[in-house]
Design an enzyme around this catalytic site. Structure first.
Site, PDB file in Angstrom:
ATOM      1  N   ARG A  37       3.375  18.774  10.054  1.00  0.00           N
ATOM      2  CA  ARG A  37       2.966  19.031   8.679  1.00  0.00           C
ATOM      3  C   ARG A  37       2.901  17.747   7.861  1.00  0.00           C
ATOM      4  NH1 ARG A  37       4.597  23.658  10.639  1.00  0.00           N
ATOM      5  NH2 ARG A  37       6.770  23.067  10.754  1.00  0.00           N
ATOM      6  N   HIS A  67      -1.153  12.952  18.787  1.00  0.00           N
ATOM      7  CA  HIS A  67      -1.938  13.837  17.913  1.00  0.00           C
ATOM      8  C   HIS A  67      -1.473  13.625  16.472  1.00  0.00           C
ATOM      9  CE1 HIS A  67      -3.964  17.248  16.246  1.00  0.00           C
ATOM     10  NE2 HIS A  67      -4.317  17.752  17.419  1.00  0.00           N
ATOM     11  N   TYR A  70      -1.777  17.953  11.885  1.00  0.00           N
ATOM     12  CA  TYR A  70      -3.016  18.724  11.731  1.00  0.00           C
ATOM     13  C   TYR A  70      -3.294  19.125  10.285  1.00  0.00           C
ATOM     14  CZ  TYR A  70       0.516  22.349  12.472  1.00  0.00           C
ATOM     15  OH  TYR A  70       1.643  23.106  12.397  1.00  0.00           O
ATOM     16  N   HIS A 107      -7.999  15.604  13.663  1.00  0.00           N
ATOM     17  CA  HIS A 107      -8.994  16.596  13.234  1.00  0.00           C
ATOM     18  C   HIS A 107      -9.836  15.960  12.133  1.00  0.00           C
ATOM     19  CE1 HIS A 107      -6.232  20.188  14.543  1.00  0.00           C
ATOM     20  NE2 HIS A 107      -6.520  19.365  15.523  1.00  0.00           N
ATOM     21  N   GLU A 142     -11.523  15.348  17.392  1.00  0.00           N
ATOM     22  CA  GLU A 142     -11.403  16.603  18.128  1.00  0.00           C
ATOM     23  C   GLU A 142     -12.554  17.545  17.765  1.00  0.00           C
ATOM     24  OE1 GLU A 142      -7.511  18.308  18.177  1.00  0.00           O
ATOM     25  OE2 GLU A 142      -8.184  20.173  19.111  1.00  0.00           O
ATOM     26  N   ASP A 176     -11.792  20.439  22.841  1.00  0.00           N
ATOM     27  CA  ASP A 176     -10.825  21.531  22.880  1.00  0.00           C
ATOM     28  C   ASP A 176     -11.570  22.796  23.324  1.00  0.00           C
ATOM     29  OD1 ASP A 176      -9.281  23.865  21.948  1.00  0.00           O
ATOM     30  OD2 ASP A 176      -7.975  22.393  20.984  1.00  0.00           O
ATOM     31  N   HIS A 179     -11.543  25.668  20.849  1.00  0.00           N
ATOM     32  CA  HIS A 179     -12.349  25.358  19.662  1.00  0.00           C
ATOM     33  C   HIS A 179     -13.847  25.448  19.957  1.00  0.00           C
ATOM     34  CE1 HIS A 179      -8.846  22.786  17.818  1.00  0.00           C
ATOM     35  NE2 HIS A 179      -8.508  24.036  18.070  1.00  0.00           N
ATOM     36  N   HIS A 211      -8.495  19.293  25.573  1.00  0.00           N
ATOM     37  CA  HIS A 211      -7.424  20.236  25.225  1.00  0.00           C
ATOM     38  C   HIS A 211      -7.768  21.537  25.918  1.00  0.00           C
ATOM     39  CE1 HIS A 211      -6.080  18.231  21.192  1.00  0.00           C
ATOM     40  NE2 HIS A 211      -5.533  17.680  22.243  1.00  0.00           N
ATOM     41  N   ASP A 224     -10.095  29.764  15.909  1.00  0.00           N
ATOM     42  CA  ASP A 224      -9.076  28.794  16.313  1.00  0.00           C
ATOM     43  C   ASP A 224      -7.683  29.403  16.440  1.00  0.00           C
ATOM     44  OD1 ASP A 224      -7.552  26.611  16.931  1.00  0.00           O
ATOM     45  OD2 ASP A 224      -7.965  25.498  15.088  1.00  0.00           O
ATOM     46  N   HIS A 226      -5.167  29.819  19.683  1.00  0.00           N
ATOM     47  CA  HIS A 226      -5.035  29.526  21.109  1.00  0.00           C
ATOM     48  C   HIS A 226      -4.337  30.678  21.850  1.00  0.00           C
ATOM     49  CE1 HIS A 226      -4.970  24.940  20.098  1.00  0.00           C
ATOM     50  NE2 HIS A 226      -5.929  25.587  19.465  1.00  0.00           N
ATOM     51  N   GLU A 256      -2.281  23.267  25.058  1.00  0.00           N
ATOM     52  CA  GLU A 256      -1.721  23.551  23.720  1.00  0.00           C
ATOM     53  C   GLU A 256      -1.631  25.057  23.569  1.00  0.00           C
ATOM     54  OE1 GLU A 256      -5.022  21.742  21.557  1.00  0.00           O
ATOM     55  OE2 GLU A 256      -3.659  20.149  20.921  1.00  0.00           O
TER      56      GLU A 256
HETATM   57 ZN    ZN Z   1      -6.658  24.677  17.728  1.00  0.00          ZN
HETATM   58 FE    FE Z   2      -6.668  21.058  20.205  1.00  0.00          FE
HETATM   59 FE    FE Z   3      -5.762  19.490  17.482  1.00  0.00          FE
END
Ligand code: ZN
Ligand code: FE
Ligand code: FE
Length: 275
Positions: A37, A67, A70, A107, A142, A176, A179, A211, A224, A226, A256
């Site tokens: 975060r 990464h 996000y 992202h 991504e 991904d 995604h 991913h 989105d 997963h 992920e």
């Molecule tokens: Zn995602």
């Molecule tokens: Fe991802």
């Molecule tokens: Fe990501």
């Protein structure tokens, strides 16, 4: 041998992540550079990093993927939000120099109503401010699901970001699977065609990581969410084709999926049968 791993918690350092990776049958891993975060990063433990690099050099972990948080939004309409993204990405890239030659994924962000054009412009401007010629990290964009005002749901948008940066040779793309499927690229029935399209628009040489996630939602849903490998709308057969595809099989794959370590270990063993 398939290069595959999962997302791991970085709270106990690199040696700990390496140990966990080996325990679950992985030869790479992904981690958040800081609280996902986006809070302040912990100071790097230099001894930990040094010891980890010894293992990495011996080839046991050929590459790792960092990464970015996000929640960053490099193309928000709010200047304060963009500034926070810039400072965080800049600090992460500097810290990544302790791990030279690895990958850093972020992202592209959401344009929050300003339009895709403006979003792309803000992202390229930000990248041009924080990247430098001597940088040893490859920065990855991504592929996104195209949720809300997200930028990066179309290959064309990523292409235009790459076209706008001054150091495109230091950039690449992380695909991904959840995604792109949610974004409307049918990797289940038309994997070859999707990869041809990627090659035509972005260039497969720009693809640096995958991913690997199943999706909780149907094709083209722009959601989105997963799912575990084989339990979502993409399905195991498609993943067997993905990890063995000649355009992909040499790339590092990162799970992920909603799992604990034990679940990741099972998925890695399963996918290794096909790769
Ligand atoms: Zn995602
Ligand atoms: Fe991802
Ligand atoms: Fe990501």
């Amino acid at each position: 041998m398939l290069i595959i791993g999962s997302h791991l918690s970085s709270s106990k350092g690199f040696l700990h992540m390496r140990k966990e990776a080996v325990r679950i049958g992985a030869n790479t891993f992904q981690f958040f550079t800081r609280n996902p975060r986006g809070s302040k990063a912990k100071k790097l433990d230099e001894n930990d990093v040094k010891a980890f690099l010894e293992f990495a050099r011996k080839g046991q972990i050929p590459v790792v993927l960092a990464h970015a948080p996000y929640t960053l939004n490099p193309c928000s309409k709010e200047e304060k939000t963009r500034e926070f993204a810039r400072l965080t990405l800049e600090d992460d890239l500097r810290r990544m120099e302790y791990l030279p030659g690895n990958l850093y994924n972020f992202h592209p962000g959401s344009h929050t109503g300003q339009g895709v054009e403006k979003g792309i412009l803000l992202i390229t401007e930000l990248l041009n401010e924080i990247m430098w010629p001597g940088q040893q990290t490859t920065v990855l964009l991504e592929t996104m699901a195209g949720k809300g005002t997200e930028v990066g749901g179309r290959f064309e948008e990523l292409r235009r970001i790459l076209d706008g940066v001054r150091l495109p040779e230091k950039m690449g793309v992380c695909l991904d699977t959840c995604h792109v499927y949610d974004a409307g690229y049918d990797i289940v029935h038309h994997l070859d065609e999707v990869l041809e399209e990627f090659d035509r628009i972005i260039g497969l040489e720009k693809l640096k990581a995958v991913h690997i996630n199943d999706s909780k939602n149907p094709f083209g849903s722009h959601k989105d969410r997963h799912e575990k490998i084989g339990e979502g709308s993409i399905g195991l057969e498609a993943f067997a084709r993905i990890v063995s595809h000649p355009a992909l099989c040499h790339l590092p794959f990162y799970l992920e999926t909603p799992n604990e370590l034990e679940g990741y270990a099972k998925e890695i063993a399963l996918l290794r049968k096909f790769g």
